[in-house]
Scaffold this active site. Sequence first.
Site, PDB file in Angstrom:
ATOM      1  N   ASP A 305       0.964  -1.219  -0.084  1.00 30.76           N
ATOM      2  CA  ASP A 305       0.107   0.041  -0.039  1.00 30.76           C
ATOM      3  C   ASP A 305       0.869   1.350   0.079  1.00 30.76           C
ATOM      4  O   ASP A 305       1.976   1.349   0.436  1.00 30.76           O
ATOM      5  CB  ASP A 305      -0.731  -0.052   0.972  1.00 30.76           C
ATOM      6  CG  ASP A 305      -2.151  -1.003   1.146  1.00 30.76           C
ATOM      7  OD1 ASP A 305      -1.940  -1.785   0.200  1.00 30.76           O
ATOM      8  OD2 ASP A 305      -2.940  -0.876   2.132  1.00 30.76           O
ATOM      9  N   HIS A 356      -5.887   3.046  -4.164  1.00 32.10           N
ATOM     10  CA  HIS A 356      -5.900   3.202  -2.665  1.00 32.10           C
ATOM     11  C   HIS A 356      -6.264   4.747  -2.288  1.00 32.10           C
ATOM     12  O   HIS A 356      -6.069   5.243  -1.434  1.00 32.10           O
ATOM     13  CB  HIS A 356      -4.427   3.048  -2.119  1.00 32.10           C
ATOM     14  CG  HIS A 356      -4.648   2.587  -0.547  1.00 32.10           C
ATOM     15  ND1 HIS A 356      -5.415   2.156   0.219  1.00 32.10           N
ATOM     16  CD2 HIS A 356      -3.619   3.018   0.301  1.00 32.10           C
ATOM     17  CE1 HIS A 356      -5.056   2.033   1.200  1.00 32.10           C
ATOM     18  NE2 HIS A 356      -3.885   2.507   1.338  1.00 32.10           N
ATOM     19  N   HIS A 447       3.709  -2.169   3.211  1.00 28.84           N
ATOM     20  CA  HIS A 447       3.674  -0.758   2.572  1.00 28.84           C
ATOM     21  C   HIS A 447       5.300  -0.598   1.920  1.00 28.84           C
ATOM     22  O   HIS A 447       6.175  -0.783   2.503  1.00 28.84           O
ATOM     23  CB  HIS A 447       3.410   0.084   3.558  1.00 28.84           C
ATOM     24  CG  HIS A 447       2.202   0.076   4.220  1.00 28.84           C
ATOM     25  ND1 HIS A 447       1.892  -0.749   5.186  1.00 28.84           N
ATOM     26  CD2 HIS A 447       1.139   0.713   4.356  1.00 28.84           C
ATOM     27  CE1 HIS A 447       0.652  -0.635   5.825  1.00 28.84           C
ATOM     28  NE2 HIS A 447       0.125   0.209   5.079  1.00 28.84           N
TER      29      HIS A 447
END
Length: 481
Positions: A305, A356, A447
């Site tokens: 992400d 996102h 991430h």
Amino acid sequence: MRIHPLVPSLLLLGTLSFTAACSSGPGEPSGSAGAASARPGSTPGPSPVRSVDPSKIKGLEIVSDSSENKSCPFATSYPDVPGAEAMTAAMKKYVERRLATFRSNSAACEGGAEGLELNISHQFLVASGDVLGVRLSTQDPSSAGSGLSATTYWYDGKAGAYRTAPGLVAEDARTAFLGALKDRLKGREGVDAASLDDTLSDPASRAAVLDDMAFTADGGLRVAFDRGDVGVPAAGALTVTLSKETVTPWLSAFGKRVQRQTVTPSRSLDLGATHTPTQAVPTHTASGDDDTNCKRVRCLALTFDDGPAVPETATLLTYLARYKARATFFTVGQNVAAHPDLVRAAARAGNEIGNHSWNHPDLTKLARGQVVSQLNRTSAAIEAATGKAPTLFRPPYGAVNPRVRAATRLSPVLWDVDTEDWKYRDADKVARTVIDKVRRNDVVLMHDIHPTSVAAVPQILRTLTARGYHFVTVSHLRATL
């Protein structure tokens, strides 16, 4: 900037005009020809500035951070441009101060009161010739009022100096400039003339309220005041726009260069950097479609992400290619706009690109139109970079409800294993979390904005490949089960 909020996405009502407006809900700082600056999530409106393509800024890095802690959620970003180190330092100082204050707020992070969220995002105002302008927009419900504020940062490449917004106006013209602002503010509902005079006469107060100034596409100067700065909070935010003809005689030499580069941008930006790093973009290409049958073999979907990030995403793509592993990247729109080459490289290597949101707000706190804006703008940026629109989205913080689902045709994706890599910046710990917790067909949350998370990937790939795992995209996992 005072502690009062502002709502900067206001309609410009023409030359020498002003507007008063109240907040209508969380909004979205725009990096394109949308809203000049607004709450994370808003539908873009008319922009007072020209669109800036951040992908053309050589050596640009977007400094991002976020937390998935539901009792202390935050997402912050600001640009780091070679040559503008003093300006970058000022933005960093601001972001770190706001983040420290937010984290120390007992209601936000210690008391576990869900619903408070810090969001700091950025918008380029001009990046041309020898000038750079950036607006940071902040949403912080733990602060006073609705928690909205915005500040513009300026860099003078010719002088090699960081400038604040008042530096756009010449010292010897300040009196005339302030007089024009007063004339256009006095008489407005909620504006007290005596209080206004006191605010603009005191140097400290004046600097605090004159911190959001930018040129319009036709050369006018737009001055935005935080809600409550020059009027009672109920009066809303106030904006004054001075025409090019009126304001030009009052501008400093730097202000005139900013005005000129806003109206007629140069083809390049040169801030006098002694070294501009060149980002190496991986050239890995996937060999055909993935034929892994997840009904017969162990599959795992690694997801990353908040990127793309420089240089972390490029390094990650190289690690994945070594093991012929594929992953799903849930990208943030403002980062896609800055680094479309990395998104293209990820897709070319057989990875999946998901949505996102534009700047990572909690979508469940937004109105339907704001959710649509957040997701559609990001999908458009992804499609522009890869030629293919995404089909999946990961809601920031994993926050999704029926209203969010109904606002998009994208399929939401959550996760089975949370590495908590945003909390533990420890590559070995992140790797061990994945290795110890995963089960067949799990979706793993990581991430790619954190170097430690990227550094954990080789150990994950090496160990789990030896255990018979195959690394596939989320869509492939779903399709083959």
